[in-house]
Write a protein that holds these residues in place. Structure first.
Motif, short mmCIF file in Angstrom:
data_model
loop_
_atom_site.label_atom_id
_atom_site.label_comp_id
_atom_site.label_asym_id
_atom_site.label_seq_id
_atom_site.Cartn_x
_atom_site.Cartn_y
_atom_site.Cartn_z
N TYR A 28 -2.17 0.96 4.13
CA TYR A 28 -2.25 -0.32 4.96
C TYR A 28 -1.01 -0.89 4.84
CZ TYR A 28 -7.24 0.18 5.09
OH TYR A 28 -8.59 0.64 5.33
N ALA A 41 -5.34 2.62 0.65
CA ALA A 41 -6.57 1.71 0.46
C ALA A 41 -7.29 1.57 -0.67
CB ALA A 41 -7.74 2.44 1.53
N LYS A 77 -8.37 -3.72 2.16
CA LYS A 77 -9.17 -3.18 3.14
C LYS A 77 -8.92 -2.81 4.32
CE LYS A 77 -13.11 -4.88 0.68
NZ LYS A 77 -14.38 -5.87 0.89
N SER A 78 -7.50 -3.37 4.79
CA SER A 78 -6.82 -3.48 6.09
C SER A 78 -5.41 -4.02 5.77
CB SER A 78 -7.70 -4.18 7.09
OG SER A 78 -7.64 -5.48 6.75
N ASP A 79 -4.75 -3.74 6.96
CA ASP A 79 -3.57 -4.44 7.25
C ASP A 79 -3.73 -5.91 6.85
OD1 ASP A 79 -2.37 -1.87 7.89
OD2 ASP A 79 -2.37 -2.41 10.07
N CYS A 80 -2.75 -6.57 6.37
CA CYS A 80 -2.90 -7.82 6.23
C CYS A 80 -1.40 -8.46 5.57
CB CYS A 80 -3.84 -8.18 5.07
SG CYS A 80 -3.29 -7.48 3.36
#
Length: 95
Positions: A28, A41, A77-80
Motif C-alpha cells: 500500500y 499490508a 489495510k489500504s492506501d492512505c
C-alpha cells in the motif's frame, strides 16, 4: 501503483524492500507529509511511527488515517494518508 510515485519501499521495520521481497505481497502507498512510501499490508501504524518519531520532539501516540483517528496497534489495510498526533497535541495529551 507506480514505483516512480514512491520515494522508497519499506517493510514497516525500517528496511528497504527489493523487488523479490515484494513478489506476492500486497503493498500500500502511504503518504506522510510530502513523502509517499510503500508498506506491506498488515504493517501496524506503530511500526510506521517508529521511522518518523526521531523527527518529533514529543511522542507520537495516535495517527489520523485519511482523517480518521486510529490507535497505533491497528494495521494498514489500504492506501492512505497518515498524520501524526503527539502528546503535545490537543487530542494526544489525553491518550
Amino acid at each position: 501503483m507506480g514505483n516512480e510515485a514512491c520515494k522508497d519501499m519499506f517493510d514497516g521495520k525500517g528496511s528497504v524492500l527489493m523487488a523479490d521481497d515484494m513478489m506476492g505481497k500486497e503493498m500500500y502507498q502511504v503518504k506522510i507529509g510530502e513523502e509517499t512510501r510503500l508498506y506491506k499490508a498488515g504493517t501496524t501504524y506503530r511500526e510506521i511511527v517508529k521511522e518518523y518519531q526521531k523527527d518529533y520532539e514529543n511522542d507520537i501516540v495516535l495517527v489520523f488515517v485519511n482523517g480518521k483517528l486510529q490507535e497505533l496497534f491497528k494495521k494498514l489495510k489500504s492506501d492512505c494518508t497518515l498524520e501524526f498526533e503527539t502528546t503535545a497535541g490537543e487530542i494526544g495529551h489525553r491518550a
